[in-house]
Design an enzyme around this catalytic site. Structure first.
Site, mmCIF file in Angstrom:
data_model
loop_
_atom_site.group_PDB
_atom_site.id
_atom_site.type_symbol
_atom_site.label_atom_id
_atom_site.label_comp_id
_atom_site.label_asym_id
_atom_site.label_seq_id
_atom_site.Cartn_x
_atom_site.Cartn_y
_atom_site.Cartn_z
ATOM 1 C CG ASN A 105 -0.530 -0.149 2.440
ATOM 2 O OD1 ASN A 105 0.785 -0.614 2.464
ATOM 3 N ND2 ASN A 105 -1.148 0.778 3.291
ATOM 4 C CD GLU B 231 4.186 -0.092 13.206
ATOM 5 O OE1 GLU B 231 3.006 -0.222 13.126
ATOM 6 O OE2 GLU B 231 5.024 0.178 13.893
ATOM 7 C CD GLU C 263 8.382 0.584 11.102
ATOM 8 O OE1 GLU C 263 9.278 0.488 10.116
ATOM 9 O OE2 GLU C 263 7.260 0.219 10.435
ATOM 10 C CB CYS D 162 -2.064 0.227 8.640
ATOM 11 S SG CYS D 162 -0.477 1.337 8.191
#
Ligand code: ADP
Length: 478
Positions: free
Chosen positions: A149, A247, A459, A281
């Site tokens: 994505n 993630e 991150e 997400c």
């Protein structure tokens, strides 16, 4: 058609197989052919990364800075071309594609700077005469497994810190987006990364990904993708005692209170839920709305959705591109059916659309009259589908927002300082947005979630050092 090869041990290597890269806006448009590695080639890449680690981990900070800076400059200089490629293979609009490419350039630039800023600490010992020194060292070989994505930004925010802190890399991009991955790899390679320090291994998750997870020569794995695969990554890494970072999904709430600015709330909802075809997400898939504003909010969102153009990602004027592929489209449509069967009202959209060329076009779907236990409010759909949950007051809204196994991003639209502050403190999420969409973040600050959304250190920004380095405590009696 020339085949785009993998990059293993300092050279472009033909794959065991090749795959077509198909444009989701026009399935008759094949972007290119891309290599697919087998297990053997994945193992070669791991061996090369292992062999390159001692030299790269001790390379000078000026060299690493310069390489990352060069990567950033080239990405920026080619942002329109790379953005176009990204939009063509993933289906987000051209504006979103170019924006994502610029983000990747910014990330490489940021970590070029971080190379120079890495520092340690010197302390006195509790024992007289002894010095204590804390330093950060690279972890080793890092396996990087990424989703489709954000085909450029997510690889960038993993590869840049990995290389910056002196790790070597085996990069496995998602099967659906080899074009962006290959273009990024080509830039990294030409920027002067030494042989073996960076390897691109395009291929299947169950083959190349699995090889990375189960090889003891890989020291750490950073993964972004689905919860189901994340669990496999975790299990394999625990078994191998590897460091790992995950993630995964989200079911992000956007709370809209009676006192919200309606225009801001509608913009946040439409942007957060439907832009990038809802394939983020951090998408706002649950709109939790208090009684007093509910009907006005639903009417205004519906009105706005009517004006959105769903079409070819590369066409000027397109607001929402196609869904990424047939499998994801089937999943989106099946959740729309599930929502109807569960008794939710489909207030807008949800129809399959036909455009000039054959593609995976879906009208954005808005459900109302939904309840917290419905599957459409609990499971990540990952498409342009959002549901409105009506609640009586702020307390019920907060409880509904937190009532999810996920915890990535949580938003609220309100003009009340009291509620905004309370929500900021009590939202069970890694990121909280006030009067802003749940999606859309900065690159110099931590990104990540809680509960079932994420695992391991954050991150991005300087927090990335937590994952990509390991701390050494040295005691010296001079
Ligand atoms: P998505 O829904 O985004 O495709 P996945 O979790 O399936 O989510 O994919 C994310 C990444 O994980 C992709 O690069 C994919 O190839 C990889 N992957 C899928 N299955 C495995 C596996 N069994 N082991 C390692 N990597 C995998």
């Amino acid at each position: 058609m020339t085949i785009h090869h993998n990059f293993i041990a300092g050279r472009w290597a033909e794959g065991a197989e090749a795959q077509d890269n198909v444009n989701p806006s026009n399935t008759g448009d094949v972007i290119g052919e891309y290599a697919r590695a087998d297990r053997e080639q994945a193992l070669e890449a791991i061996a090369a990364a292992r062999a390159a680690f001692p030299a790269w981990s001790r390379s000078g900070i000026q060299q690493r800075h310069d390489i990352l800076q060069k990567v950033s400059s080239e990405i920026l200089a080619r942002k329109d071309e790379l953005g176009r490629l990204l939009s063509r293979e993933e289906g987000k609009t051209l504006g979103e594609g170019v924006g994502e490419v610029m983000r990747a350039a910014q990330i490489f630039d940021f970590f070029a700077g971080e190379v120079l800023r890495l520092s340690g600490e010197k302390l006195a010992s509790t024992r007289p005469g002894i010095d204590v020194e804390l330093t950060r060292e690279p972890v080793g070989v890092v396996g990087i497994i990424t989703p489709w994505n954000f085909p450029v930004a997510i690889p960038a925010w993993k590869i840049a810190p990995a290389l910056a802190y002196g790790n070597t890399v085996v990069f496995k991009p998602a099967e659906l987006v080899p074009g962006s991955a290959w273009a990024l790899a080509d830039i990294i390679v030409r920027a002067g990364v030494p042989e073996g320090a960076f390897n691109l291994v395009m291929g299947r998750g169950a083959v190349v990904g699995d090889a990375i997870l189960n090889d003891p020569r890989v020291d750490a794995v950073t993964f972004t993708g689905s919860v189901a695969t994340g669990k496999k990554v975790a299990a394999a890494c625990v078994g191998q005692m590897k460091k790992f970072q995950l993630e995964m999904g989200g079911k992000n709430p956007l709370v809209v209170l009676d006192d919200a600015d309606l225009g801001i709330a509608v913009d946040c909802a439409v942007n957060g839920a439907f832009f990038s075809t809802g394939q983020r997400c951090t998408a706002s898939s649950r709109l939790v709305v208090t009684d007093g504003i509910h009907d006005r909010f639903v009417a205004a969102v519906t009105e706005k959705l009517k004006g959105l153009v769903v079409d070819d990602a590369l066409k000027a004027g397109t607001h929402i591109g196609p869904v990424v592929d047939q499998g994801q489209l089937d999943q989106d449509i099946s959740y729309i059916d599930i929502g109807r069967e569960e008794g939710a009202t489909l207030a807008f959209g949800g129809e399959r659309l036909n455009r000039e060329n054959p593609g995976f076009y879906l009208q954005p779907a808005l459900f109302t009259d939904t309840t917290p236990e419905m599957r459409i409010n609990r499971e990540e759909i990952f498409g342009p589908v959002a549901s409105v949950q009506r609640v009586k007051d702020y307390e019920e809204a907060l409880a509904a927002a937190n009532d999810t196994p996920f915890g990535l991003s949580s938003g609220i639209c309100t003009t009340s300082l009291k509620y905004a502050s309370h929500f900021r403190r009590n939202a069970e999420a890694g990121m909280v947005m006030v009067n802003l969409p749940t999606a859309g973040v900065d690159y110099h600050v931590p990104f990540g979630g809680r509960k079932g959304s994420s695992y391991g250190p954050r991150e991005q920004g300087r927090y990335a050092a937590e994952f990509y380095t390991t701390v050494k405590t040295a005691y010296t009696l001079p």
